[in-house]
Motif scaffolding. Structure first.
Motif, PDB file in Angstrom:
ATOM      1  N   LEU A 109      -4.046 -17.501 -19.156  1.00  0.00           N
ATOM      2  CA  LEU A 109      -2.868 -18.491 -17.526  1.00  0.00           C
ATOM      3  C   LEU A 109      -1.922 -19.775 -18.673  1.00  0.00           C
ATOM      4  O   LEU A 109      -2.128 -20.527 -20.242  1.00  0.00           O
ATOM      5  N   ILE A 110      -0.529 -18.824 -17.985  1.00  0.00           N
ATOM      6  CA  ILE A 110       0.162 -19.738 -18.867  1.00  0.00           C
ATOM      7  C   ILE A 110       1.450 -20.580 -17.746  1.00  0.00           C
ATOM      8  O   ILE A 110       1.147 -20.793 -16.919  1.00  0.00           O
ATOM      9  N   GLY A 111       1.393 -22.119 -18.435  1.00  0.00           N
ATOM     10  CA  GLY A 111       2.277 -22.539 -18.480  1.00  0.00           C
ATOM     11  C   GLY A 111       3.469 -23.295 -18.823  1.00  0.00           C
ATOM     12  O   GLY A 111       2.402 -24.164 -19.763  1.00  0.00           O
ATOM     13  N   MET A 112       4.607 -23.574 -19.058  1.00  0.00           N
ATOM     14  CA  MET A 112       5.641 -23.800 -19.288  1.00  0.00           C
ATOM     15  C   MET A 112       6.180 -24.934 -18.472  1.00  0.00           C
ATOM     16  O   MET A 112       6.338 -25.229 -17.996  1.00  0.00           O
ATOM     17  N   LEU A 113       7.024 -26.059 -19.920  1.00  0.00           N
ATOM     18  CA  LEU A 113       8.301 -27.036 -19.619  1.00  0.00           C
ATOM     19  C   LEU A 113       9.213 -25.525 -19.366  1.00  0.00           C
ATOM     20  O   LEU A 113       9.547 -24.218 -19.871  1.00  0.00           O
ATOM     21  N   SER A 114      10.670 -26.200 -18.010  1.00  0.00           N
ATOM     22  CA  SER A 114      11.591 -25.452 -17.451  1.00  0.00           C
ATOM     23  C   SER A 114      12.343 -25.589 -18.967  1.00  0.00           C
ATOM     24  O   SER A 114      13.198 -23.797 -19.350  1.00  0.00           O
ATOM     25  N   LYS A 115      12.823 -25.831 -20.199  1.00  0.00           N
ATOM     26  CA  LYS A 115      13.488 -26.066 -20.812  1.00  0.00           C
ATOM     27  C   LYS A 115      13.381 -24.808 -22.361  1.00  0.00           C
ATOM     28  O   LYS A 115      13.966 -24.449 -23.183  1.00  0.00           O
ATOM     29  N   LYS A 116      12.100 -23.869 -22.189  1.00  0.00           N
ATOM     30  CA  LYS A 116      11.764 -23.740 -23.165  1.00  0.00           C
ATOM     31  C   LYS A 116      11.872 -21.734 -23.442  1.00  0.00           C
ATOM     32  O   LYS A 116      12.278 -21.590 -22.002  1.00  0.00           O
ATOM     33  N   ASP A 117      11.835 -21.669 -24.559  1.00  0.00           N
ATOM     34  CA  ASP A 117      12.052 -20.324 -24.515  1.00  0.00           C
ATOM     35  C   ASP A 117      10.099 -19.224 -23.927  1.00  0.00           C
ATOM     36  O   ASP A 117      10.338 -18.770 -25.068  1.00  0.00           O
ATOM     37  N   ILE A 118      10.846 -19.370 -22.989  1.00  0.00           N
ATOM     38  CA  ILE A 118       9.666 -17.903 -22.261  1.00  0.00           C
ATOM     39  C   ILE A 118       8.844 -16.370 -22.777  1.00  0.00           C
ATOM     40  O   ILE A 118       8.323 -16.566 -23.790  1.00  0.00           O
ATOM     41  N   LYS A 119      10.292 -16.547 -22.880  1.00  0.00           N
ATOM     42  CA  LYS A 119      10.352 -14.511 -23.541  1.00  0.00           C
ATOM     43  C   LYS A 119       9.682 -14.681 -24.972  1.00  0.00           C
ATOM     44  O   LYS A 119       8.599 -14.245 -24.724  1.00  0.00           O
ATOM     45  N   GLY A 120      10.613 -15.329 -25.742  1.00  0.00           N
ATOM     46  CA  GLY A 120       9.893 -15.992 -26.846  1.00  0.00           C
ATOM     47  C   GLY A 120       8.897 -16.230 -27.381  1.00  0.00           C
ATOM     48  O   GLY A 120       7.921 -15.538 -28.797  1.00  0.00           O
ATOM     49  N   THR A 121       8.415 -17.402 -26.089  1.00  0.00           N
ATOM     50  CA  THR A 121       6.391 -17.817 -26.423  1.00  0.00           C
ATOM     51  C   THR A 121       6.216 -16.255 -26.775  1.00  0.00           C
ATOM     52  O   THR A 121       4.154 -16.751 -26.708  1.00  0.00           O
ATOM     53  N   ILE A 122       5.684 -16.093 -25.838  1.00  0.00           N
ATOM     54  CA  ILE A 122       4.964 -15.160 -25.011  1.00  0.00           C
ATOM     55  C   ILE A 122       4.685 -13.805 -26.085  1.00  0.00           C
ATOM     56  O   ILE A 122       3.613 -12.478 -26.164  1.00  0.00           O
ATOM     57  N   SER A 123       6.343 -13.672 -26.384  1.00  0.00           N
ATOM     58  CA  SER A 123       6.251 -12.287 -27.335  1.00  0.00           C
ATOM     59  C   SER A 123       5.294 -11.905 -28.056  1.00  0.00           C
ATOM     60  O   SER A 123       4.779 -10.399 -28.422  1.00  0.00           O
ATOM     61  N   SER A 124       4.821 -13.111 -29.330  1.00  0.00           N
ATOM     62  CA  SER A 124       3.658 -12.392 -29.905  1.00  0.00           C
ATOM     63  C   SER A 124       1.907 -12.190 -29.074  1.00  0.00           C
ATOM     64  O   SER A 124       1.277 -11.264 -29.616  1.00  0.00           O
ATOM     65  N   LEU A 125       2.544 -12.425 -28.356  1.00  0.00           N
ATOM     66  CA  LEU A 125       0.743 -12.281 -27.128  1.00  0.00           C
ATOM     67  C   LEU A 125       1.041 -11.005 -25.963  1.00  0.00           C
ATOM     68  O   LEU A 125       0.002 -11.036 -26.031  1.00  0.00           O
ATOM     69  N   ILE A 126       2.043 -10.723 -25.735  1.00  0.00           N
ATOM     70  CA  ILE A 126       2.321  -9.908 -24.458  1.00  0.00           C
ATOM     71  C   ILE A 126       1.175  -8.536 -24.751  1.00  0.00           C
ATOM     72  O   ILE A 126       1.266  -8.358 -23.294  1.00  0.00           O
ATOM     73  N   ASN A 127       0.803  -8.201 -25.935  1.00  0.00           N
ATOM     74  CA  ASN A 127       0.687  -6.900 -26.019  1.00  0.00           C
ATOM     75  C   ASN A 127      -1.064  -6.771 -26.882  1.00  0.00           C
ATOM     76  O   ASN A 127      -1.870  -5.912 -26.577  1.00  0.00           O
ATOM     77  N   ILE A 128      -1.713  -8.276 -26.241  1.00  0.00           N
ATOM     78  CA  ILE A 128      -3.137  -8.112 -27.311  1.00  0.00           C
ATOM     79  C   ILE A 128      -3.728  -8.563 -25.738  1.00  0.00           C
ATOM     80  O   ILE A 128      -4.962  -9.007 -25.011  1.00  0.00           O
ATOM     81  N   ILE A 129      -2.709  -9.281 -24.221  1.00  0.00           N
ATOM     82  CA  ILE A 129      -3.667  -9.901 -23.451  1.00  0.00           C
ATOM     83  C   ILE A 129      -3.514  -8.685 -22.340  1.00  0.00           C
ATOM     84  O   ILE A 129      -2.694  -8.093 -22.028  1.00  0.00           O
ATOM     85  N   ASP A 130      -4.727  -8.486 -21.749  1.00  0.00           N
ATOM     86  CA  ASP A 130      -5.445  -7.594 -21.101  1.00  0.00           C
ATOM     87  C   ASP A 130      -4.771  -8.666 -19.239  1.00  0.00           C
ATOM     88  O   ASP A 130      -4.268  -7.112 -18.416  1.00  0.00           O
ATOM     89  N   TYR A 131      -5.161  -9.043 -18.863  1.00  0.00           N
ATOM     90  CA  TYR A 131      -4.600  -9.853 -17.180  1.00  0.00           C
ATOM     91  C   TYR A 131      -3.794 -11.452 -17.946  1.00  0.00           C
ATOM     92  O   TYR A 131      -4.347 -12.166 -18.552  1.00  0.00           O
ATOM     93  N   TRP A 132      -2.247 -11.106 -17.173  1.00  0.00           N
ATOM     94  CA  TRP A 132      -1.659 -12.717 -17.355  1.00  0.00           C
ATOM     95  C   TRP A 132      -1.908 -13.558 -15.297  1.00  0.00           C
ATOM     96  O   TRP A 132      -2.405 -13.268 -14.910  1.00  0.00           O
ATOM     97  N   TYR A 133      -2.102 -14.654 -15.779  1.00  0.00           N
ATOM     98  CA  TYR A 133      -2.051 -15.763 -14.920  1.00  0.00           C
ATOM     99  C   TYR A 133      -0.939 -16.902 -15.043  1.00  0.00           C
ATOM    100  O   TYR A 133      -1.014 -17.361 -16.234  1.00  0.00           O
ATOM    101  N   TYR A 134       0.083 -17.158 -14.254  1.00  0.00           N
ATOM    102  CA  TYR A 134       1.068 -17.727 -13.913  1.00  0.00           C
ATOM    103  C   TYR A 134       0.473 -19.343 -13.549  1.00  0.00           C
ATOM    104  O   TYR A 134       0.598 -19.030 -11.771  1.00  0.00           O
ATOM    105  N   THR A 135       1.032 -20.579 -13.758  1.00  0.00           N
ATOM    106  CA  THR A 135       1.103 -21.360 -12.641  1.00  0.00           C
ATOM    107  C   THR A 135       2.371 -22.259 -13.092  1.00  0.00           C
ATOM    108  O   THR A 135       3.203 -22.437 -14.149  1.00  0.00           O
ATOM    109  N   ILE A 136       2.286 -22.635 -12.231  1.00  0.00           N
ATOM    110  CA  ILE A 136       3.835 -24.167 -12.112  1.00  0.00           C
ATOM    111  C   ILE A 136       3.073 -25.962 -12.005  1.00  0.00           C
ATOM    112  O   ILE A 136       1.471 -25.671 -12.487  1.00  0.00           O
ATOM    113  N   LEU A 137       3.653 -26.762 -12.884  1.00  0.00           N
ATOM    114  CA  LEU A 137       2.665 -27.370 -13.513  1.00  0.00           C
ATOM    115  C   LEU A 137       3.034 -28.836 -12.831  1.00  0.00           C
ATOM    116  O   LEU A 137       4.293 -29.070 -12.024  1.00  0.00           O
ATOM    117  N   ASN A 138       2.421 -29.951 -13.124  1.00  0.00           N
ATOM    118  CA  ASN A 138       2.342 -31.070 -13.227  1.00  0.00           C
ATOM    119  C   ASN A 138       3.284 -31.763 -13.762  1.00  0.00           C
ATOM    120  O   ASN A 138       2.903 -32.915 -13.732  1.00  0.00           O
TER     121      ASN A 138
END
Length: 423
Positions: free
Chosen positions: A332-361
């Motif tokens: 489950l991922i939630g991030m801030l808008s100014k972050k490098d989302i693509k770079g952040t998930i790059s190391s995890l993309i091949n080991i995560i079986d199921y992805w969930y995402y949400t917006i933050l408060n």
């Protein structure tokens, strides 16, 4: 006759809201105002030994180990870190304890407010001045300052350190610090002062840091050169110019953070017995750093929010997956808008079986589309961290793993949600 009760905690909350509302919202590219106010408060020159810690990742862990080793050696210590997960109190510790007497914070805020008058400060500058006031009142042996952002123009950099630390250099906050490691290295090495000792934990030190080291004539203590470590099965060894420190317990934080702290301790002017280091190193734990908050299924929360942090996170997950065997890994991922989302998930993309995402408060949250375009097509959107967590717990098997990451906000919301789910 009516009785009126003075609630300090409510007043502290009001003060924090006031500071956020009335302080400058954007990053300050000048230190003129904060230095001017600090002079009025007489806090630019401290009698304490100061260690300033900068870097992209691992600052908090490094600071925490330094604090524990100094305390266990009998020294008085002030620690200033950021951000906090749940409560403002988390940012300031004196002798290992939060200052939970709200009136002490309020008193410091009032002094800063009276001193600043019409000088515009950012929220971080304001509370940094407040923390320094609290430290100065205690006349501490050691003050450990975690840089908030960068280094050169950070509020903590109004204080001259006796030792400077750069944990590593990664691409984060690029809109402010620059788009290259060389630019970011320059900003982080802004904490250097003439002739001081500097500990660096990066494997590939940018030229900008060497240039700044030459200008300030600092004494460099670099990983792979002046110090290093190696792992064994149930312990690890550290070595530097003073020799080998053997049989160190496995830390609960990263080896790099622990090794950087040891390197700094051993070049400092303090007497830190090696047995204190050995006894202290695996007692340090930070919330939100590969923290297991539930065991069946395993739920891990981690504040990792950039590519370097998630690379380290992926290595720990791979070890866990190897031990656990045939299980599924949900994220489950939630991030801030100014972050490098693509770079952040790059190391995890091949080991995560199921992805969930949400917006933050928070108004800073990445949008649904920001996240969706970088995730697999079968990623599932949930309206909140709490809703996602509830949905995941209903779906997974007891031996599976749920990873929740991407921001301090994400972790804070997840831990809060767990307290209300009554599992």
């Amino acid at each position: 006759m009516k009785k009126y009760f003075f609630n300090e905690d409510i007043l502290l909350i009001k003060w924090l809201k006031y500071i956020k509302k009335n302080c400058k919202k954007k990053y300050n590219f000048s230190m003129f105002n904060i230095i001017k106010v600090a002079k009025k408060l007489n806090i630019l020159k401290l009698s304490s030994f100061v260690i300033t810690v900068s870097g992209t990742n691992g600052k908090g862990s490094t600071c925490a180990i330094l604090e524990r080793c100094f305390l266990n050696s009998g020294y008085t210590v002030g620690l200033y870190t950021s951000p906090h997960l749940f409560n403002y109190y988390e940012r300031i510790r004196i002798n290992g304890k939060y200052i939970k007497k709200s009136f002490m914070h309020i008193n410091a805020f009032l002094k800063v407010e009276l001193a600043r008058k019409n000088n515009q400060l950012t929220y971080f500058e304001f509370i940094t001045l407040s923390a320094l006031l609290l430290f100065k009142e205690r006349n501490l042996n050691v003050i450990i300052l975690e840089v908030g952002l960068g280094g050169r123009l950070d509020a903590t950099n109004i204080i001259n350190p006796n030792i400077a630390i750069i944990t590593n250099i990664g691409l984060d906050h690029t809109s402010i610090l620059g788009n290259s490691r060389d630019d970011i290295g320059y900003e982080k090495s802004g904490i250097f002062r003439k002739g001081i000792k500097v500990i660096i934990g990066d494997d590939n030190i940018p030229n900008s840091i060497y240039k700044m080291a030459y200008i300030f004539k600092v004494i460099l203590y670099r990983k792979n050169y002046e110090w290093n470590w190696y792992e064994l099965k149930n312990y690890w060894n550290f070595y530097d110019q003073y020799g080998i420190l053997n049989n160190i317990p496995i830390p609960k934080v990263s080896f790099l953070s622990a090794a950087i702290a040891i390197a700094a301790l051993r070049v400092s002017s303090f007497k830190i017995d090696k047995n204190v280091i050995l006894k202290s190193i695996n007692t340090v734990f930070l919330m939100g750093r590969f923290q297991i908050i539930y065991k069946k299924p395993i739920i891990i929360v981690d504040v990792a929010h950039n590519s370097d942090a998630t690379f380290y996170l992926s290595q720990r997950l791979k070890k866990l997956l190897y031990i656990k065997g045939n299980i599924k890994l949900y994220a489950l991922i939630g991030m801030l808008s100014k972050k490098d989302i693509k770079g952040t998930i790059s190391s995890l993309i091949n080991i995560i079986d199921y992805w969930y995402y949400t917006i933050l408060n928070t108004h800073q949250t990445a949008t649904i589309n920001d996240l969706k375009k970088h995730l697999p097509k079968n990623a599932i959107y949930c309206i909140s961290v709490k809703k996602a967590l509830y949905q995941l717990i209903q779906k997974v098997q007891k031996n599976d793993i749920i990873l929740i990451f991407g921001s301090f906000f994400t972790v804070s919301e997840a831990i809060t949600a767990m307290r209300t789910l009554n599992l």
